[in-house]
Write a protein that holds these residues in place. Sequence first.
Motif, PDB file in Angstrom:
ATOM      1  N   CYS A   5     -16.812  39.336  99.921  1.00 51.32           N
ATOM      2  CA  CYS A   5     -15.379  39.682  99.819  1.00 51.32           C
ATOM      3  C   CYS A   5     -15.136  40.857  98.879  1.00 51.32           C
ATOM      4  O   CYS A   5     -15.181  41.984  99.353  1.00 51.32           O
ATOM      5  N   PRO A   6     -14.987  40.635  97.561  1.00 48.45           N
ATOM      6  CA  PRO A   6     -14.642  41.811  96.739  1.00 48.45           C
ATOM      7  C   PRO A   6     -15.648  42.958  96.858  1.00 48.45           C
ATOM      8  O   PRO A   6     -15.263  44.124  96.888  1.00 48.45           O
ATOM      9  N   MET A   7     -16.956  42.624  96.951  1.00 45.88           N
ATOM     10  CA  MET A   7     -17.946  43.714  97.016  1.00 45.88           C
ATOM     11  C   MET A   7     -18.058  44.317  98.417  1.00 45.88           C
ATOM     12  O   MET A   7     -18.641  45.374  98.596  1.00 45.88           O
ATOM     13  N   GLN A   8     -17.522  43.584  99.391  1.00 43.77           N
ATOM     14  CA  GLN A   8     -17.527  44.043 100.794  1.00 43.77           C
ATOM     15  C   GLN A   8     -18.928  44.385 101.304  1.00 43.77           C
ATOM     16  O   GLN A   8     -19.127  45.395 101.984  1.00 43.77           O
ATOM     17  N   HIS A  32     -18.872  47.984  83.266  1.00 40.81           N
ATOM     18  CA  HIS A  32     -18.446  47.629  84.626  1.00 40.81           C
ATOM     19  C   HIS A  32     -19.564  47.869  85.639  1.00 40.81           C
ATOM     20  O   HIS A  32     -19.349  48.417  86.724  1.00 40.81           O
ATOM     21  N   GLU A  92     -14.670  49.737  89.980  1.00 42.37           N
ATOM     22  CA  GLU A  92     -13.361  49.124  90.279  1.00 42.37           C
ATOM     23  C   GLU A  92     -13.523  47.629  90.527  1.00 42.37           C
ATOM     24  O   GLU A  92     -12.783  46.810  89.991  1.00 42.37           O
ATOM     25  N   VAL A  93     -14.515  47.286  91.356  1.00 49.24           N
ATOM     26  CA  VAL A  93     -14.713  45.864  91.690  1.00 49.24           C
ATOM     27  C   VAL A  93     -15.149  45.084  90.450  1.00 49.24           C
ATOM     28  O   VAL A  93     -14.781  43.929  90.263  1.00 49.24           O
ATOM     29  N   MET A 124     -16.446  52.039  98.472  1.00 54.37           N
ATOM     30  CA  MET A 124     -16.328  50.921  97.521  1.00 54.37           C
ATOM     31  C   MET A 124     -16.853  51.354  96.151  1.00 54.37           C
ATOM     32  O   MET A 124     -18.011  51.717  96.008  1.00 54.37           O
TER      33      MET A 124
END
Length: 187
Positions: free
Chosen positions: A129-132, A69, A5-6, A1
């Motif tokens: 979710c997005p960060m998992q 980011h 990107e996230v 991950m």
Amino acid sequence: MKIKEVLAELPDLETERLLLRKMGWQDVEDIFEYASIPAVSQYTTWEPHQSLEDSQRFLKATIEGYNQHEIACWGIIEKAGNKFIGACGFAEWRPDCARGEIGYVLSPKYWGNGYMREAVRAMMGFGFCPMQLNRIEGRCMVENTASARVMEKAGMKFEGVLRQHLFAKGIYHDVKMYSILRQEWIK
Ligand SMILES: CC(C)(COP(=O)(O)OP(=O)(O)OC[C@H]1O[C@@H](n2cnc3c(N)ncnc32)[C@H](O)[C@@H]1OP(=O)(O)O)[C@@H](O)C(=O)NCCC(=O)NCCS
């Protein structure tokens, strides 16, 4: 991950009563309004903001985080009054362990309404979710009853006290550790 990107663009998160969005320079006076009140930073590692410059420095670092980011706080907006009332976000993200830690602050005028529980639940959705993430942690000084209650009400479990875990404002502090796991969130 991949963090960058996230966090290519920190998204808005919406709850029943709140909007979590990126902060901008227009928010500096609202930040100063609460961050200058000594009671707000009684149990935090940061000191009360003495002047608008302190709030500007915080905002500059936050906006740099968005641009790089990296993890950076959301501003919390009360939808009913369209008012900037606090901040929350991930203070740490360890992708190798799928673990993150949250933090938050709210203007005292808005304490006692359950707002932060709502914001924390929204951050959990983003974290799992997005960060998992597999585990989301929160820590507070043992005296910070309100923060401990927020984490409990948001579904986090108390794991124990980390003795003299934090050195802040000239002394060591005992710290409560809370967490929620992905498997608990899914339930
Ligand atoms: C932590 C913080 C966000 C909580 O905000 P809030 O609006 O009061 O939170 P909530 O309304 O969702 O819940 C607070 C809970 O703590 C309880 N509480 C608050 N102060 C308390 C105290 N001194 N003793 C016992 N319980 C207390 C409230 O009764 C409430 O519980 P309830 O819903 O079961 O009645 C707010 O106090 C804050 O911004 N503090 C300053 C910054 C800070 O400490 N951040 C956290 C660093 S770890």
